[in-house]
Design a protein around this motif. Structure first.
Motif, PDB file in Angstrom:
ATOM      1  N   GLU A 186       0.860  -1.130   0.005  1.00  0.00           N
ATOM      2  CA  GLU A 186      -0.164   0.186   0.064  1.00  0.00           C
ATOM      3  C   GLU A 186       0.783   1.321   0.185  1.00  0.00           C
ATOM      4  O   GLU A 186       0.310   2.315  -0.453  1.00  0.00           O
ATOM      5  CB  GLU A 186      -1.023  -0.193   1.115  1.00  0.00           C
ATOM      6  N   TRP A 187       2.057   1.101   0.780  1.00  0.00           N
ATOM      7  CA  TRP A 187       2.856   2.258   0.872  1.00  0.00           C
ATOM      8  C   TRP A 187       4.402   1.904   0.978  1.00  0.00           C
ATOM      9  O   TRP A 187       4.766   0.927   1.685  1.00  0.00           O
ATOM     10  CB  TRP A 187       2.492   3.354   1.904  1.00  0.00           C
ATOM     11  N   VAL A 188       5.290   2.765   0.450  1.00  0.00           N
ATOM     12  CA  VAL A 188       6.850   2.489   0.474  1.00  0.00           C
ATOM     13  C   VAL A 188       7.444   3.505   0.741  1.00  0.00           C
ATOM     14  O   VAL A 188       7.123   4.616   0.384  1.00  0.00           O
ATOM     15  CB  VAL A 188       7.356   1.873  -0.767  1.00  0.00           C
ATOM     16  N   SER A 189       8.476   3.235   1.911  1.00  0.00           N
ATOM     17  CA  SER A 189       9.350   4.576   2.061  1.00  0.00           C
ATOM     18  C   SER A 189      10.201   5.163   0.969  1.00  0.00           C
ATOM     19  O   SER A 189      10.422   4.234  -0.002  1.00  0.00           O
ATOM     20  CB  SER A 189      10.334   4.357   3.094  1.00  0.00           C
ATOM     21  N   SER A 190      10.543   6.444   1.016  1.00  0.00           N
ATOM     22  CA  SER A 190      11.437   6.602  -0.023  1.00  0.00           C
ATOM     23  C   SER A 190      13.052   6.205   0.260  1.00  0.00           C
ATOM     24  O   SER A 190      13.782   6.157  -0.713  1.00  0.00           O
ATOM     25  CB  SER A 190      11.471   8.111  -0.222  1.00  0.00           C
ATOM     26  N   GLU A 191      13.290   6.137   1.560  1.00  0.00           N
ATOM     27  CA  GLU A 191      14.506   5.336   1.907  1.00  0.00           C
ATOM     28  C   GLU A 191      14.715   3.722   1.589  1.00  0.00           C
ATOM     29  O   GLU A 191      13.842   3.065   1.502  1.00  0.00           O
ATOM     30  CB  GLU A 191      14.717   5.460   3.527  1.00  0.00           C
TER      31      GLU A 191
END
Length: 166
Positions: A78-83
């Motif tokens: 659903e969501w991923v970090s940019s890191e």
């Protein structure tokens, strides 16, 4: 519970997207139990139904003995970090070889449990890597596709040589 045969790379069934689970019944619970036994015997820390030739969106992870095994049905990111992080990965379908893969450091997934209840989970580190790795597999993307062409070719040659020699 049964230990099932694991498909070996480059079996083309590993490149086929898995179908969503629609029946939350004893058959699904049996599949999850078989996946756990098969993964432990491999050995591994994660496995999908496609690894054993069943084209359904089912994953079992066991990252911590205290926490125990965790089944995920129909998982999606659903969501991923940019890191991003680098983590050494391998597969029960390609034993004996591994390489570093770049993945998102944190993810949020939605999934269903074995009873069909919808859940969400946020994870980081190894668990986040495993979620991404196994969901890729459910989508028909084998982990080595995340490597550069040169690294992938070297890894495949090494795996083919190991397979011939054993």
């Amino acid at each position: 519970m049964t230990i099932r045969p694991i498909l070996r790379y480059p079996d083309r069934r590993l490149a086929a997207p898995a179908r969503p689970v629609t029946a939350f019944d004893d058959g699904l619970r049996e599949l999850a139990a078989d996946l756990l036994e098969t993964m432990r015997a491999a050995p591994g820390i994660g496995i999908t139904a496609p690894h054993i030739g069943v084209p359904l969106r089912v994953v079992v992870l066991e990252l911590d003995a205290k926490e125990g095994p965790q089944p995920y049905v129909n998982p999606q990111i659903e969501w991923v970090s940019s890191e991003m992080i680098l983590h050494r990965e391998g597969s029960v379908s390609m034993p004996g070889v591994n390489d570093e893969v770049q993945r998102h450091a944190r993810v949020r997934i939605s999934y269903q449990d074995l009873d069909g209840n919808t859940r969400t989970e946020e994870s980081d580190g190894l668990r986040a890597v495993c979620h991404q790795h196994e969901i890729d597999q459910l989508d028909g993307m084998f982990w080595i596709q995340r490597l550069s062409r040169l690294k992938r070719e070297r890894l495949v040659k090494k795996f083919e040589k190991m397979s011939r020699d054993s």
